[in-house]
Motif scaffolding. Structure first.
Motif: not given
Length: 284
Positions: A87-88, A91, A168-169, A172
């Protein structure tokens, strides 16, 4: 008689001298011609060498500095990707997508040194099977796999380098559950939460679907701080897969081939996942 003999001798000596002078003259002319070629050759070769050196293929000092700077940025980004969560990373590249280009330029430069590419082995594996198999390429990069096979391929990565890429991550994805026949991770199990990527692959794979994992060999070398490959395979098996084969013949990477058993197991199951050490590149 004596005079005639003397004259004959003198005549012969005269002729010999003339021949010697002629030969010497011809030799000098030949030497001059050869010398002219020798003297002309170095400047000619030098001009050609200079012309080649001044060609567009030779990087300038500024280009070299840019390459060095780019290489430094790649190493920093590479270390970041191995030591942060998915996720990091998502972003980071969402906020500064140009960094993804820097990373992949460095990645391609590193891959160019490998005598064999793991993605090509996976491509050949897919080509040997039915093209109706639906594939999910996790960490697709420039989507080279999708471009090389006739299968329907969902290319997934942090940044859309191609209109077909889903950004996307990877833990997910928007893929539907049990909709994929083959999940591929080619040098893409990066990040401290890599098990989440494999759990997502388990979710989207159909029963009896394939999971292909290619990773840098040093990450599975227990003698040098890497994970035990058997422990990794056991963790994937606890997720609901069978290890059908593994390939450790290449000195640069390893390959695992897993097949999903039935519907797999719950993603909530506690599994003892080994830590995969970061693959960090030294400054050259």
């Amino acid at each position: 008689m004596t005079k005639a003999t003397g004259e004959g001798k003198g005549t012969r000596e005269s002729r010999r001298g003339k021949r010697r002078r002629l030969s010497r003259s011809q030799g000098e002319d030949s030497n001059k011609e050869e010398l002219s070629r020798v003297r002309l050759a170095p400047p000619t070769r030098l001009r050609k060498k200079c012309a080649k050196a001044q060609g567009s293929n030779r990087p300038s000092l500024l280009d070299k500095l840019r390459l060095r700077l780019s290489g430094g940025h790649f190493r920093m980004l590479n270390e970041k990707l191995y030591t942060c969560s998915g996720n990091e990373a998502f972003r980071l590249f969402k906020d500064e997508p140009e960094l993804f280009d820097v990373y992949h330029a460095g990645y391609q430069e590193q891959m160019s040194r490998w005598p064999k590419q793991p993605v090509n082995i996976i491509i050949n594996w897919l080509r040997s099977r039915n093209s109706s198999l639906i594939v999910a390429d996790f960490g697709c990069g420039n989507a080279s796999l999708a471009k090389a096979v006739n299968n329907k391929v969902f290319s997934i990565d942090l940044v859309p380098t191609d209109p077909s890429v889903i950004a996307c991550d990877m833990s997910h994805t928007p893929l539907e559950s049990k909709s994929i026949d083959v999940a591929v991770f080619c040098l893409s199990l990066m990040g401290i939460d890599y098990p989440g990527y494999l759990k997502e692959a388990n979710r989207v794979l159909k029963p009896s679907g394939w999971l292909l994992v290619a990773e840098v060999r040093s990450r599975f070398d227990p003698n040098n701080g890497g994970a035990d490959p058997d422990r990794f395979a056991e963790a994937v098996k606890q997720l609901g897969f069978t290890l059908t084969s593994k390939d450790f013949t290449n000195k640069m990477f390893v390959l695992f081939f897993f097949k999903k058993e039935g519907g797999g197991v719950s993603a909530r199951k506690q599994i003892d996942w080994p830590e995969l050490k970061p693959c960090l590149y030294k400054r050259r």
